[in-house]
Design a protein around this motif. Structure first.
Motif, PDB file in Angstrom:
ATOM      1  N   LYS A 151     -54.273 -26.992   6.161  1.00  0.00           N
ATOM      2  CA  LYS A 151     -54.978 -27.331   7.404  1.00  0.00           C
ATOM      3  C   LYS A 151     -56.162 -26.392   7.556  1.00  0.00           C
ATOM      4  CE  LYS A 151     -51.975 -30.410   8.535  1.00  0.00           C
ATOM      5  NZ  LYS A 151     -52.139 -31.635   7.850  1.00  0.00           N
ATOM      6  N   GLY A 152     -57.299 -26.965   7.771  1.00  0.00           N
ATOM      7  CA  GLY A 152     -58.477 -26.164   8.055  1.00  0.00           C
ATOM      8  C   GLY A 152     -59.404 -25.992   6.870  1.00  0.00           C
ATOM      9  N   ARG A 153     -60.661 -25.924   7.197  1.00  0.00           N
ATOM     10  CA  ARG A 153     -61.740 -25.785   6.233  1.00  0.00           C
ATOM     11  C   ARG A 153     -61.595 -24.520   5.378  1.00  0.00           C
ATOM     12  NH1 ARG A 153     -66.741 -27.955   5.784  1.00  0.00           N
ATOM     13  NH2 ARG A 153     -68.432 -26.582   5.094  1.00  0.00           N
ATOM     14  N   GLY A 154     -61.304 -23.401   6.033  1.00  0.00           N
ATOM     15  CA  GLY A 154     -61.193 -22.140   5.306  1.00  0.00           C
ATOM     16  C   GLY A 154     -60.084 -22.161   4.279  1.00  0.00           C
ATOM     17  N   ALA A 155     -58.938 -22.734   4.632  1.00  0.00           N
ATOM     18  CA  ALA A 155     -57.803 -22.795   3.709  1.00  0.00           C
ATOM     19  C   ALA A 155     -58.119 -23.686   2.512  1.00  0.00           C
ATOM     20  CB  ALA A 155     -56.557 -23.296   4.439  1.00  0.00           C
ATOM     21  N   ILE A 156     -58.792 -24.792   2.747  1.00  0.00           N
ATOM     22  CA  ILE A 156     -59.175 -25.700   1.653  1.00  0.00           C
ATOM     23  C   ILE A 156     -60.159 -25.000   0.718  1.00  0.00           C
ATOM     24  CG2 ILE A 156     -60.431 -27.830   1.094  1.00  0.00           C
ATOM     25  CD1 ILE A 156     -59.155 -28.980   3.732  1.00  0.00           C
ATOM     26  N   ARG A 157     -61.147 -24.330   1.292  1.00  0.00           N
ATOM     27  CA  ARG A 157     -62.146 -23.639   0.474  1.00  0.00           C
ATOM     28  C   ARG A 157     -61.506 -22.514  -0.346  1.00  0.00           C
ATOM     29  NH1 ARG A 157     -66.491 -21.354   3.545  1.00  0.00           N
ATOM     30  NH2 ARG A 157     -67.791 -21.530   1.706  1.00  0.00           N
ATOM     31  N   LEU A 158     -60.557 -21.787   0.248  1.00  0.00           N
ATOM     32  CA  LEU A 158     -59.876 -20.718  -0.478  1.00  0.00           C
ATOM     33  C   LEU A 158     -59.077 -21.288  -1.644  1.00  0.00           C
ATOM     34  CD1 LEU A 158     -58.942 -17.824  -0.954  1.00  0.00           C
ATOM     35  CD2 LEU A 158     -57.186 -18.194   0.803  1.00  0.00           C
ATOM     36  N   GLN A 159     -58.312 -22.347  -1.421  1.00  0.00           N
ATOM     37  CA  GLN A 159     -57.534 -22.949  -2.501  1.00  0.00           C
ATOM     38  C   GLN A 159     -58.450 -23.483  -3.605  1.00  0.00           C
ATOM     39  OE1 GLN A 159     -54.185 -22.719  -2.958  1.00  0.00           O
ATOM     40  NE2 GLN A 159     -54.488 -21.335  -1.231  1.00  0.00           N
ATOM     41  N   ALA A 160     -59.577 -24.066  -3.223  1.00  0.00           N
ATOM     42  CA  ALA A 160     -60.532 -24.567  -4.216  1.00  0.00           C
ATOM     43  C   ALA A 160     -61.102 -23.420  -5.046  1.00  0.00           C
ATOM     44  CB  ALA A 160     -61.650 -25.349  -3.531  1.00  0.00           C
ATOM     45  N   ALA A 161     -61.438 -22.315  -4.398  1.00  0.00           N
ATOM     46  CA  ALA A 161     -61.985 -21.158  -5.116  1.00  0.00           C
ATOM     47  C   ALA A 161     -60.951 -20.588  -6.088  1.00  0.00           C
ATOM     48  CB  ALA A 161     -62.447 -20.088  -4.126  1.00  0.00           C
ATOM     49  N   LEU A 162     -59.700 -20.520  -5.662  1.00  0.00           N
ATOM     50  CA  LEU A 162     -58.638 -20.026  -6.546  1.00  0.00           C
ATOM     51  C   LEU A 162     -58.473 -20.924  -7.771  1.00  0.00           C
ATOM     52  CD1 LEU A 162     -56.048 -18.962  -3.836  1.00  0.00           C
ATOM     53  CD2 LEU A 162     -57.248 -17.414  -5.423  1.00  0.00           C
ATOM     54  N   CYS A 163     -58.524 -22.233  -7.565  1.00  0.00           N
ATOM     55  CA  CYS A 163     -58.422 -23.172  -8.701  1.00  0.00           C
ATOM     56  C   CYS A 163     -59.596 -23.011  -9.659  1.00  0.00           C
ATOM     57  CB  CYS A 163     -58.356 -24.608  -8.195  1.00  0.00           C
ATOM     58  SG  CYS A 163     -56.752 -25.037  -7.529  1.00  0.00           S
ATOM     59  N   ALA A 164     -60.784 -22.843  -9.112  1.00  0.00           N
ATOM     60  CA  ALA A 164     -61.964 -22.662  -9.961  1.00  0.00           C
ATOM     61  C   ALA A 164     -61.840 -21.390 -10.794  1.00  0.00           C
ATOM     62  CB  ALA A 164     -63.222 -22.621  -9.101  1.00  0.00           C
ATOM     63  N   LEU A 165     -61.364 -20.320 -10.189  1.00  0.00           N
ATOM     64  CA  LEU A 165     -61.182 -19.073 -10.936  1.00  0.00           C
ATOM     65  C   LEU A 165     -60.145 -19.254 -12.043  1.00  0.00           C
ATOM     66  CD1 LEU A 165     -61.325 -16.482  -8.033  1.00  0.00           C
ATOM     67  CD2 LEU A 165     -62.983 -16.713  -9.909  1.00  0.00           C
ATOM     68  N   GLU A 166     -59.081 -19.975 -11.765  1.00  0.00           N
ATOM     69  CA  GLU A 166     -58.072 -20.247 -12.803  1.00  0.00           C
ATOM     70  C   GLU A 166     -58.709 -20.943 -14.002  1.00  0.00           C
ATOM     71  OE1 GLU A 166     -54.830 -19.559 -13.212  1.00  0.00           O
ATOM     72  OE2 GLU A 166     -54.413 -18.659 -11.254  1.00  0.00           O
ATOM     73  N   LEU A 167     -59.623 -21.873 -13.733  1.00  0.00           N
ATOM     74  CA  LEU A 167     -60.286 -22.594 -14.824  1.00  0.00           C
ATOM     75  C   LEU A 167     -61.196 -21.685 -15.647  1.00  0.00           C
ATOM     76  CD1 LEU A 167     -61.213 -26.019 -13.215  1.00  0.00           C
ATOM     77  CD2 LEU A 167     -59.677 -25.627 -15.149  1.00  0.00           C
ATOM     78  N   LEU A 168     -61.623 -20.569 -15.068  1.00  0.00           N
ATOM     79  CA  LEU A 168     -62.480 -19.639 -15.799  1.00  0.00           C
ATOM     80  C   LEU A 168     -61.696 -18.664 -16.670  1.00  0.00           C
ATOM     81  CD1 LEU A 168     -65.175 -18.886 -13.083  1.00  0.00           C
ATOM     82  CD2 LEU A 168     -65.578 -19.929 -15.333  1.00  0.00           C
ATOM     83  N   LEU A 169     -60.379 -18.677 -16.550  1.00  0.00           N
ATOM     84  CA  LEU A 169     -59.562 -17.816 -17.401  1.00  0.00           C
ATOM     85  C   LEU A 169     -59.494 -18.381 -18.814  1.00  0.00           C
ATOM     86  CD1 LEU A 169     -56.577 -16.931 -15.059  1.00  0.00           C
ATOM     87  CD2 LEU A 169     -58.255 -15.328 -16.015  1.00  0.00           C
ATOM     88  N   PRO A 170     -59.731 -17.572 -19.822  1.00  0.00           N
ATOM     89  CA  PRO A 170     -59.545 -18.051 -21.196  1.00  0.00           C
ATOM     90  C   PRO A 170     -58.087 -18.442 -21.393  1.00  0.00           C
ATOM     91  CG  PRO A 170     -60.644 -15.909 -21.147  1.00  0.00           C
ATOM     92  CD  PRO A 170     -60.178 -16.180 -19.763  1.00  0.00           C
ATOM     93  N   GLU A 171     -57.834 -19.357 -22.294  1.00  0.00           N
ATOM     94  CA  GLU A 171     -56.471 -19.852 -22.522  1.00  0.00           C
ATOM     95  C   GLU A 171     -55.506 -18.735 -22.908  1.00  0.00           C
ATOM     96  OE1 GLU A 171     -56.150 -23.278 -24.988  1.00  0.00           O
ATOM     97  OE2 GLU A 171     -57.773 -24.307 -23.953  1.00  0.00           O
ATOM     98  N   ASP A 172     -55.985 -17.710 -23.568  1.00  0.00           N
ATOM     99  CA  ASP A 172     -55.115 -16.627 -24.007  1.00  0.00           C
ATOM    100  C   ASP A 172     -55.167 -15.421 -23.062  1.00  0.00           C
ATOM    101  OD1 ASP A 172     -57.679 -15.831 -24.535  1.00  0.00           O
ATOM    102  OD2 ASP A 172     -57.257 -15.096 -26.555  1.00  0.00           O
ATOM    103  N   ALA A 173     -55.535 -15.637 -21.795  1.00  0.00           N
ATOM    104  CA  ALA A 173     -55.718 -14.528 -20.855  1.00  0.00           C
ATOM    105  C   ALA A 173     -54.445 -13.743 -20.598  1.00  0.00           C
ATOM    106  CB  ALA A 173     -56.279 -15.055 -19.524  1.00  0.00           C
ATOM    107  N   ASP A 174     -53.294 -14.374 -20.716  1.00  0.00           N
ATOM    108  CA  ASP A 174     -52.035 -13.666 -20.466  1.00  0.00           C
ATOM    109  C   ASP A 174     -51.499 -12.984 -21.706  1.00  0.00           C
ATOM    110  OD1 ASP A 174     -51.939 -14.371 -17.762  1.00  0.00           O
ATOM    111  OD2 ASP A 174     -51.031 -16.318 -18.226  1.00  0.00           O
ATOM    112  N   ALA A 175     -52.148 -13.225 -22.823  1.00  0.00           N
ATOM    113  CA  ALA A 175     -51.666 -12.643 -24.081  1.00  0.00           C
ATOM    114  C   ALA A 175     -51.963 -11.156 -24.168  1.00  0.00           C
ATOM    115  CB  ALA A 175     -52.292 -13.366 -25.266  1.00  0.00           C
TER     116      ALA A 175
END
Length: 175
Positions: A151-175
């Motif tokens: 609920k709310g613009r801020g929460a949606i924007r935060l979740q979107a930013a977190l997803c975008a950052l996840e996509l910027l992680l290299p596939e082997d980032a946890d290795a």
């Protein structure tokens, strides 16, 4: 993980941004972002990290369709046919960010943060992401459409930013 003491952003965003900067830095990769509904939040998170200038190449905030076309080269046909909130537009934005920078990988985010602007088929909370890597074939599209129930613009924007950052992680980032 140590956080900057003077950060204005939520801890979870800064922690993930630090992971993105460190992982890409280890690989010598430069990154770029093309943002619409997040309005620069991803770029802000990345630049909260000391030393990010060695990894973060560029951030494009392309809120209007006209700027998506002029700054990133998104075609008017794509916008007219699929709309600003579509995989086709997000993919074109990510490709444009690569073309307009020296980045190795780019992520694009476009969506409807609300509270207005949604429709039956694209309700508020609909956000589309795309990642493009320099040298990848166009058939290797990495894209995702998410519907955030927050609920709310801020929460949606935060979740979107977190997803975008996840996509910027290299596939082997946890290795």
């Amino acid at each position: 993980m140590e956080l900057p003491l003077d950060t204005l952003l939520p801890d979870e965003l800064v922690i993930l941004a630090r992971k993105v900067i460190q992982a890409n830095g280890r690989l010598g990769r430069k990154i770029a972002v093309a943002e619409s509904c997040t309005g620069g939040l991803v770029a802000a998170a990345l630049t909260e990290i000391p030393g990010s200038s060695a990894v973060f190449e560029a951030g494009f905030v392309t809120y209007s369709n006209a700027i998506k076309m002029s700054a990133l080269g998104v075609s008017e046909d794509v916008l007219d046919t699929f709309g600003a909130v579509s995989i086709a537009t997000a993919w074109a934005m990510a490709q444009g960010a690569l073309k307009k920078s020296e980045a190795d990988v780019a992520v694009a985010i476009t969506g409807i943060a609300g509270p207005e602007g949604g429709s039956e088929f694209k309700p508020v909370g609909t956000v589309v992401f795309a990642r493009a890597e320099r040298g990848d074939e166009s058939e290797n599209v990495v894209a995702d459409l998410r519907r955030f129930e927050e609920k709310g613009r801020g929460a949606i924007r935060l979740q979107a930013a977190l997803c975008a950052l996840e996509l910027l992680l290299p596939e082997d980032a946890d290795a």
